[in-house]
Design a protein around this motif. Structure first.
Motif, short mmCIF file in Angstrom:
data_model
loop_
_atom_site.label_atom_id
_atom_site.label_comp_id
_atom_site.label_asym_id
_atom_site.label_seq_id
_atom_site.Cartn_x
_atom_site.Cartn_y
_atom_site.Cartn_z
N UNK A 6 0.86 -1.30 -0.01
CA UNK A 6 0.01 -0.04 -0.10
C UNK A 6 0.87 1.20 -0.10
N UNK A 7 1.97 0.89 0.74
CA UNK A 7 3.04 2.38 0.65
C UNK A 7 3.64 2.71 -0.59
N UNK A 8 3.72 1.55 -1.66
CA UNK A 8 4.56 1.80 -2.50
C UNK A 8 3.52 2.34 -3.67
N UNK A 9 2.31 2.51 -3.71
CA UNK A 9 1.48 2.96 -4.55
C UNK A 9 1.80 4.45 -4.61
N UNK A 10 2.46 5.22 -3.90
CA UNK A 10 2.73 6.73 -3.77
C UNK A 10 4.17 6.84 -4.47
N UNK A 11 4.31 7.30 -5.66
CA UNK A 11 5.72 7.35 -6.31
C UNK A 11 6.83 8.16 -5.18
N UNK A 12 6.23 9.07 -4.49
CA UNK A 12 7.43 9.69 -3.70
C UNK A 12 7.84 9.01 -2.45
N UNK A 208 6.36 15.73 9.09
CA UNK A 208 6.48 14.84 8.26
C UNK A 208 6.14 13.33 8.87
N UNK A 209 6.49 13.13 10.06
CA UNK A 209 6.41 11.80 10.64
C UNK A 209 5.17 11.34 10.74
N UNK A 210 4.05 12.53 11.09
CA UNK A 210 2.71 12.26 11.26
C UNK A 210 2.07 11.96 10.16
N UNK A 211 2.47 12.67 9.18
CA UNK A 211 1.80 12.69 7.60
C UNK A 211 2.03 10.95 7.15
N UNK A 215 -0.46 7.89 6.90
CA UNK A 215 -0.65 7.31 5.36
C UNK A 215 -0.57 5.78 5.53
N UNK A 216 0.42 5.25 6.27
CA UNK A 216 0.56 4.03 6.59
C UNK A 216 -0.64 3.40 7.20
N UNK A 231 -11.08 10.89 -1.77
CA UNK A 231 -11.64 10.57 -0.60
C UNK A 231 -10.49 10.26 0.43
N UNK A 232 -9.61 9.28 -0.01
CA UNK A 232 -8.42 8.79 0.87
C UNK A 232 -7.52 10.17 1.37
N UNK A 233 -7.41 10.87 0.53
CA UNK A 233 -6.52 12.23 0.55
C UNK A 233 -7.42 13.07 1.68
N UNK A 234 -8.72 13.05 1.73
CA UNK A 234 -9.37 13.80 2.67
C UNK A 234 -9.43 13.40 3.88
N UNK A 235 -9.50 11.87 3.97
CA UNK A 235 -9.32 10.89 5.28
C UNK A 235 -7.81 11.15 6.05
N UNK A 236 -6.84 11.30 5.17
CA UNK A 236 -5.57 11.35 5.79
C UNK A 236 -5.53 12.81 6.40
N UNK A 237 -6.05 13.67 5.83
CA UNK A 237 -5.96 15.28 6.39
C UNK A 237 -6.58 15.15 7.44
N UNK A 238 -8.00 14.66 7.57
CA UNK A 238 -8.56 14.75 8.81
C UNK A 238 -7.86 13.95 9.85
#
Length: 269
Positions: A6-12, A208-211, A215-216, A231-238
């Motif tokens: 799941x973590x590898x789906x983000x290029x960065x 950065x650690x919290x973000x 995500x994990x 939607x996933x991005x919104x949930x992460x931010x919340x």
């Protein structure tokens, strides 16, 4: 240490992992594991589930050109970062359950730092580690203790669960020492021992650690897998926003300090 898909789906993500997590979180434990193994000049070392390669790199710092070091990880993205940071190490893509070893290749030292808990077939991986280890060679495996014993991470998980329901955090899924020791004995290792090590971890910047931790957690949620990107991005931010009170008791300036515990199991081939 490798991370799940799941973590590898983000290029960065591998670059962020290397930049923000490796130094404060993984380098101190890599040093302790290698201290336990007492490296000697000329040792051949295999780092399994190497991620961006911190165990292998610390080993190279200690052994220099006299040692031969191989890092194996299933993620090509993690390995790309590892190669960019230290091209002199032999980085190989492969599965822990079927290590990409050359014919008859063995190592004096085998290390797996915070990777075993992610393997789908742990007994097969343990057998492969035994195959890779030379007679009389030394093994070290580290797995985080259960997050029920780590208040900081337990509290962060509970914030995420308000949005996502129960989350089985695989990072802490092999937290008891007895099953870890039994796994190694069953694979044919000798002189199997383990101990619990705790230490205070310091992050110069908490955001950065919290973000990355959020995500994990989101990625390990079955509910989040059904969400679209927005939607996933919104949930992460919340979750990040609601986690602020959890961080407050652990905050020092713009940074963080919290207690973390791991099992460190050692054995011989």
């Amino acid at each position: 240490m490798t991370l799940p898909s799941y973590a590898m789906n983000q290029a960065s993500f591998p670059e962020m992992y290397e930049r923000w997590l490796v130094g404060p979180l993984f380098r101190p434990w890599a040093k302790m594991a290698l201290d336990e193994l007492e490296l000697s000049s000329g040792d051949r070392l295999l780092d399994i589930a190497c991620g961006t390669g911190i165990v292998a790199r610390v080993a190279r710092e200690r052994l220099g050109e006299a040692g031969y070091i191989v890092g194996v990880d299933i993620s090509p993205d993690m390995l790309a970062v590892a190669r960019a940071v230290e091209p002199a190490i032999d980085w190989r893509q492969g599965n822990a359950g079927e290590l990409p070893l050359r014919n008859g290749e063995t190592f004096d030292v085998v290390v797996c730092q915070q990777g075993l808990q992610f393997f789908p077939d742990r007994p097969a991986a343990a057998v492969q580690m035994r195959r890779a280890l030379a007679k009389g060679g030394r093994l070290a495996i580290a797995t985080w203790r259960p997050d029920d014993e780590i208040p900081f991470f337990r509290k962060l998980r509970r914030v995420a669960e308000r949005h996502l329901g129960a989350i089985a955090d695989r990072r802490y899924s092999f937290g008891e020492a007895a099953p870890l020791e039994a796994l190694l004995r069953d694979a044919g290792f000798h002189e199997v021992r383990s101990r619990i090590i705790s230490r205070t971890i310091h992050f110069g910047e908490g955001a950065p650690f919290l973000h990355l931790n959020t995500v994990a957690l989101v990625g390990m949620s079955s509910l989040a897998k059904e969400m679209g990107d927005q939607e996933r991005k919104r949930v992460v931010e919340a979750i990040v926003s609601e986690s602020a009170p959890v961080l407050q008791p652990y905050t020092i300036g713009s940074g963080l300090a919290f207690e973390l515990s791991t099992n460190l199991a050692t054995a011989k081939g």
